[in-house]
Motif scaffolding. Structure first.
Motif, PDB file in Angstrom:
ATOM      1  N   LYS A  29      82.622  43.261   4.116  1.00  0.00           N
ATOM      2  CA  LYS A  29      82.779  42.534   5.353  1.00  0.00           C
ATOM      3  C   LYS A  29      84.148  42.801   5.956  1.00  0.00           C
ATOM      4  CE  LYS A  29      79.608  38.685   4.556  1.00  0.00           C
ATOM      5  NZ  LYS A  29      78.853  38.895   5.805  1.00  0.00           N
ATOM      6  N   LEU A  30      84.240  42.604   7.249  1.00  0.00           N
ATOM      7  CA  LEU A  30      85.502  42.810   7.945  1.00  0.00           C
ATOM      8  C   LEU A  30      86.479  41.690   7.642  1.00  0.00           C
ATOM      9  CD1 LEU A  30      84.140  43.927  11.447  1.00  0.00           C
ATOM     10  CD2 LEU A  30      85.248  45.378   9.723  1.00  0.00           C
ATOM     11  N   THR A  31      87.736  42.026   7.718  1.00  0.00           N
ATOM     12  CA  THR A  31      88.816  41.037   7.605  1.00  0.00           C
ATOM     13  C   THR A  31      89.820  41.340   8.704  1.00  0.00           C
ATOM     14  OG1 THR A  31      90.171  42.399   6.130  1.00  0.00           O
ATOM     15  CG2 THR A  31      88.527  40.924   5.100  1.00  0.00           C
ATOM     16  N   LYS A  87      91.667  44.530   7.783  1.00  0.00           N
ATOM     17  CA  LYS A  87      90.884  45.746   7.997  1.00  0.00           C
ATOM     18  C   LYS A  87      90.800  46.087   9.486  1.00  0.00           C
ATOM     19  CE  LYS A  87      87.870  45.365   3.944  1.00  0.00           C
ATOM     20  NZ  LYS A  87      86.471  45.195   3.481  1.00  0.00           N
ATOM     21  N   ILE A  88      90.645  45.061  10.309  1.00  0.00           N
ATOM     22  CA  ILE A  88      90.511  45.298  11.757  1.00  0.00           C
ATOM     23  C   ILE A  88      91.789  45.894  12.311  1.00  0.00           C
ATOM     24  CG2 ILE A  88      90.277  44.133  13.982  1.00  0.00           C
ATOM     25  CD1 ILE A  88      88.362  42.167  12.601  1.00  0.00           C
ATOM     26  N   TYR A  92      82.291  49.566  13.028  1.00  0.00           N
ATOM     27  CA  TYR A  92      82.386  48.933  11.723  1.00  0.00           C
ATOM     28  C   TYR A  92      81.424  47.744  11.661  1.00  0.00           C
ATOM     29  CZ  TYR A  92      86.691  51.635  11.497  1.00  0.00           C
ATOM     30  OH  TYR A  92      87.598  52.653  11.498  1.00  0.00           O
ATOM     31  N   ASP A 147      79.880  44.206  10.010  1.00  0.00           N
ATOM     32  CA  ASP A 147      80.306  43.009   9.278  1.00  0.00           C
ATOM     33  C   ASP A 147      79.134  42.378   8.546  1.00  0.00           C
ATOM     34  OD1 ASP A 147      82.421  40.950   8.737  1.00  0.00           O
ATOM     35  OD2 ASP A 147      81.001  39.661   9.812  1.00  0.00           O
ATOM     36  N   TYR A 167      78.752  43.979  14.678  1.00  0.00           N
ATOM     37  CA  TYR A 167      79.515  45.226  14.619  1.00  0.00           C
ATOM     38  C   TYR A 167      80.739  45.120  15.519  1.00  0.00           C
ATOM     39  CZ  TYR A 167      75.468  47.399  12.407  1.00  0.00           C
ATOM     40  OH  TYR A 167      74.449  47.708  11.540  1.00  0.00           O
ATOM     41  N   TRP A 202      82.929  43.518  20.392  1.00  0.00           N
ATOM     42  CA  TRP A 202      81.970  43.046  19.406  1.00  0.00           C
ATOM     43  C   TRP A 202      80.545  43.245  19.905  1.00  0.00           C
ATOM     44  CZ3 TRP A 202      83.964  41.957  14.833  1.00  0.00           C
ATOM     45  CH2 TRP A 202      85.280  41.507  14.756  1.00  0.00           C
ATOM     46  N   LEU A 252      87.427  37.359  14.948  1.00  0.00           N
ATOM     47  CA  LEU A 252      86.355  37.660  14.005  1.00  0.00           C
ATOM     48  C   LEU A 252      85.517  36.412  13.721  1.00  0.00           C
ATOM     49  CD1 LEU A 252      84.886  39.427  11.915  1.00  0.00           C
ATOM     50  CD2 LEU A 252      86.747  38.920  10.284  1.00  0.00           C
ATOM     51  N   ARG A 305      81.497  35.895  14.597  1.00  0.00           N
ATOM     52  CA  ARG A 305      80.486  35.528  13.604  1.00  0.00           C
ATOM     53  C   ARG A 305      79.684  34.310  14.055  1.00  0.00           C
ATOM     54  NH1 ARG A 305      84.453  36.393   8.355  1.00  0.00           N
ATOM     55  NH2 ARG A 305      83.999  38.631   8.032  1.00  0.00           N
TER      56      ARG A 305
END
Length: 402
Positions: free
Chosen positions: A6-8, A11-12, A20, A22, A27, A37, A60, A64
């Protein structure tokens, strides 16, 4: 995809340009200077990508939550993109209503201040008949001067009284709409009025019975129907039709009739109860109505066929049936002309008060608050005596000038 995929936030920030995932359809399309997004889903065998906002504007966690919201919509069998478009259209309608919706909103806000909530005076009628069928579906903010000129021009000369009402009510709607926060411009209406030119409204005089013929008319109105009895009371009291048609027994206390403000002419907020002194002849009509009534305590003096107040048309039919050219509202003119022609000027204020007319300017009314009840009682008894033939009046008409 596992939790480690998963993204963090870290990472972003470190991500190179690319797409990428999630998980669960969310994405991030990363670009050199930002990103956006996406929520990818499939419905009816068709893959769709739904934008959820830019990386700069949506975190993020927010992305979500949006993904979860639209995933729930998808699970219910609805297309998230189509559903969002519907919601946005509904929101746009609330923020930029059609002219019809704007008129309904304003009317709903003011109708409690109008007699009969605007129905008695048919507040909406000029707009419903002449304006809304043509431009009512248009967003109010899109209407321009030319649009108002186009819909008002056909009635500006042919029906100036109706045109004036339509214009004034549109103007009120746009002014209130602007105060609410809608993107409407009242100046477009002001400009339309300039282009349409001045309104030429000729006063419409209601046919009135000559005061010399009032005693004969009173005799011809004999009978115990609601229409004839109501007309006799109108002739004796010179009140307006709405006051008499809706009269109830519990409004009458001795020789005084108190007409509630709901049936008094004018805006409801500014109106007050109106006291009417009743002559002995008027009281005889009340007594007759009470004798005939099924509810002599609180019921209507002059009920119609369905137990409602007798209608204006019923009164017109009654005078038409006996061949009387004067109209019920014209009885007020009959009385006022009798005062003017046969009495001296000392009775003028009482006569105007009897008609419910506003006397003097605002400053004068603030200090002179009398409704001339005693003077009116004497005047109306004198009038009733004349109308019913109980007094012989020798009239010497004023010589004409010249």
């Amino acid at each position: 995809m596992g939790a480690r995929d998963k993204l963090t936030a870290v990472k972003i920030r470190a991500a190179a340009p690319g797409r990428y995932g999630d998980g669960a359809g969310l994405y991030l399309d990363r670009t050199e200077d930002g990103g956006k997004w996406l929520y990818r889903y499939t419905i009816a065998g068709r893959r769709r990508d739904m934008g959820l906002g830019s990386l700069d504007a949506v975190t993020l966690a927010q992305a979500r939550r949006e993904r979860d919201r639209w995933a729930a919509v998808l699970a219910s069998g609805r297309d998230p993109i189509s559903e969002r478009a519907r919601e946005r259209e509904a929101a746009a309608t609330r923020e930029d209503p059609s002219l019809s919706d704007l008129v309904d909103t304003v009317f709903g806000a003011i109708k409690h201040t109008l007699k009969g909530e605007g129905e008695a005076g048919r507040w909406m009628s000029p707009l419903r008949v002449h304006v809304l069928p043509k431009i009512g579906a248009r967003p109010a903010s899109s209407l321009r001067t030319a649009d108002f000129v186009r819909v008002l021009q056909p009635i500006w000369r042919m029906k100036p009284t109706v045109a004036e009402k339509a214009y004034s009510r549109l103007n009120l709607c746009f002014k209130k709409g602007k105060r609410i926060g809608y993107a409407v411009d009242p100046d477009t209406l002001a400009a339309a009025r300039e282009l349409l030119g001045d309104l030429h409204i000729e006063p419409e005089h209601i046919a009135a019975t000559r005061w010399q013929d009032a005693p004969v008319l009173f005799t011809r109105l004999a009978g115990d129907t609601s229409g004839l009895m109501c007309l006799r009371l109108l002739l004796l009291t010179a009140v307006r039709g709405d006051a008499a048609r809706g009269a109830r027994f519990n409004e009458i206390d001795g020789s005084l009739w108190i007409v509630p403000k709901e049936r008094v002419k004018g805006r409801l907020k500014a109106a007050t109860d109106f006291r009417v002194p009743l002559s002995s002849q008027a009281l005889a009509i009340v007594a007759e109505a009470r004798r005939l009534s099924n509810d002599p305590e609180t019921g209507l003096l002059f009920p119609g066929d369905r137990g409602e107040p007798i209608s204006p048309n019923a009164l017109l039919k009654a005078v038409n049936k006996i061949g009387e050219a004067g109209r019920p509202h014209g009885f007020r003119t009959t009385f006022r002309t009798w005062v003017q022609d046969t009495l001296d000027g000392s009775h003028d204020l009482a006569a105007e008060a009897a008609l419910g007319h506003v006397i003097g300017n605002k400053v004068r009314r603030a200090y002179a608050r009398s409704d001339y009840l005693d003077q009116r009682a004497a005047l109306m008894q004198r009038w009733a005596d004349y109308v019913t033939g109980e007094s012989v009046q020798v009239v010497q008409l004023r010589p004409s000038a010249g």
